[in-house]
Design an enzyme around this catalytic site. Structure first.
Site: not given
Lengths: 294, 190
Positions: B38, B102
């Protein structure tokens, strides 16, 4: 040394792949308590299937095999350096075999050592006793997701209305549960320390995780607080994975150490449902297994 | 709780039909990508793989090479919120339809899901074996040298990979709902 290394390798394998019974039992109760055909039930069913599969395949319960925390208790005069050498060899071997993920990263360069060895990893805590017959070795593998939701409060804390008393501690602990939501892979277990300095307080909060979930705190006051925290947390509706549901916490273990008059820390270490904690008692030289713990 | 079967590549229409609380099973190709990826994309880097219409999985698997083949030993999700500063931009840049992770993500990602037609799926954290069983093949890896094994981009072939929709493409977020309700509940219990 070779015997010690092999025994520690087996300890690592078991810790990574096989859940302790005391945690398993509480997870079974949690599944029974959830409403059927909900995402909470789906999460807990998946967790149970995962525990079975990991044991059967002798593979990590969770891919984040986490911080490697050794707690070693032995007789006076024990050779800590030899133990550390054997443990490092065992950790490198366990990593090669896939019981542990490559989890030790240089904080400046971002380079992964590939072996789980490096400055600060793994972690050793040694204690000694005059009457210790053998070498009691306990291992916790604590993943990064749950480590990241750990938190330390300095009381009084006006943000949460927490004063320097047990009521204030309760507020701090419950705030930690609220802030964690599902991010620490709940339903989780809290290790809490009241007192200490910033470093010892966190360290002692982690040591609470060595206690089994069904034990009792020797202090009746703290024992009552431990139960009350779990009961209250399970009324918050955060649920497994934060999906909503009835089980938010599986347990809470609270210890106290003395503090400075000026300091009042409440440190909370959150352990995920994948509570990887195992132990073994070895002969004093580490070569023979006397018994498995947990 | 509705069960939806998704096959990659996934169309925008299918994504728009999903809502918070739905159970989905993904079959097809999934790429892993976490912190390093990212940041790398945000800093202007580009990856040698095409993920258009695809699935990005926040996961740092345990991979072992056996007889010259990569084998996945464990592959549960990692905490997603760390990618919050970058996720919406990465969804747009890579043309993602699904992000799996998650713990949920924040408002910026939620807005990105709405604008670009993407959903956030929650896999069961810690369920590394159940999820690794759904991985039928490791097709390849990129950025292994640069980022190390847990942070590399692994291309996985998956079958019936189970997740829950916790952030949909209509602005809905289970994480926001549960946070608000639990906050309210705690205020009464203090």
């Amino acid at each position: 040394m070779a015997g010690l290394k092999d025994n520690l390798l087996e300890l690592i394998r078991r810790t990574s792949a096989e859940m302790p019974d005391d945690v398993n039992r509480v997870l079974i109760d949690a599944l029974k308590a959830e409403e059927q055909r909900t995402t909470a039930e789906f999460a807990l069913k998946t967790i149970h299937a995962n525990i079975e599969l990991a044991k059967k395949k002798s593979q990590p319960i969770c891919q984040d095999t986490g911080s490697i925390l050794f707690y070693v208790h032995g007789p006076v005069g024990g050779d800590q350096l030899t133990f550390e050498e054997a443990a490092r060899e065992a950790v490198a071997e366990a990593t090669k075999r896939g019981f542990l993920r490559q989890n030790s990263v240089d904080s400046l360069t971002g380079k992964n050592s590939g072996t789980n060895l490096g400055p600060g990893t793994p972690v050793f805590h040694f204690t000694q006793a005059r009457d210790a017959a053998g070498l009691d070795v306990r291992l916790i593998l604590k993943g990064g997701g749950c480590e990241n939701v750990g938190v330390q409060y300095s009381l009084p804390d006006s943000r949460i209305g927490a004063d320097r008393d047990l009521k204030g501690c309760r507020r701090a602990i419950l705030d930690a549960v609220l802030q964690a939501q599902g991010k620490g892979c709940g339903p989780g277990v809290l290790g809490v320390c009241i007192g200490g300095d910033r470093a010892t307080s966190y360290a002692f909060s982690k040591e609470q995780l060595l206690r089994t979930l069904d034990d009792h705190n020797p202090s009746p006051e703290l024992d009552a607080l431990e139960h009350e925290i779990v009961a209250t947390a399970n009324q918050l509706g955060i649920g497994p994975m934060g999906f909503g549901g009835r089980t938010t916490l599986l347990g809470c273990k609270i210890g106290v150490v003395n503090r400075l008059p000026a300091s009042y820390f409440v440190s909370v270490s959150y352990m995920c449902w994948a509570f990887r904690r195992r132990g073994v008692v070895l002969s004093a030289d580490g070569g023979r297994i006397e018994k498995w713990l947990y | 709780m509705m069960l939806m079967e998704l096959q990659t590549p996934i169309s925008e229409d299918v994504i728009r039909s999903l809502h918070v609380g739905d159970l989905v099973e993904i079959t097809g190709i999934v790429h892993t990508g976490r912190d390093a990826v990212h940041k790398f994309l945000h800093d202007g880097g580009s990856l040698p793989v095409d993920m258009r219409g695809g699935v990005l999985y926040h996961c740092g698997p345990v991979m072992v090479k056996e007889d010259g083949q990569w084998v996945c030993k464990a592959a549960g999700p990692t905490t997603s919120i760390r990618e919050e500063p970058y996720q919406a931009e990465v969804i747009q840049k890579l043309g993602l339809r699904v992000v799996i992770g998650k713990g949920g993500m924040g408002d910026k990602t939620s807005a990105g899901c709405k604008e670009f037609g993407c959903v956030y799926l929650h896999a069961v954290g810690g369920a590394a074996q159940v999820l690794a069983e759904c991985i039928k093949k490791v097709r390849g890896v990129s950025m292994l040298e640069e980022f190390g094994s847990p942070e590399a981009v692994w291309e996985l072939e998956v079958e019936k990979f189970p997740c829950v929709v916790t952030m949909d493409s209509h602005g809905g977020s289970l994480h926001k709902e549960v946070l608000a309700l639990s906050k309210e509940a705690l205020a009464k219990l203090l």
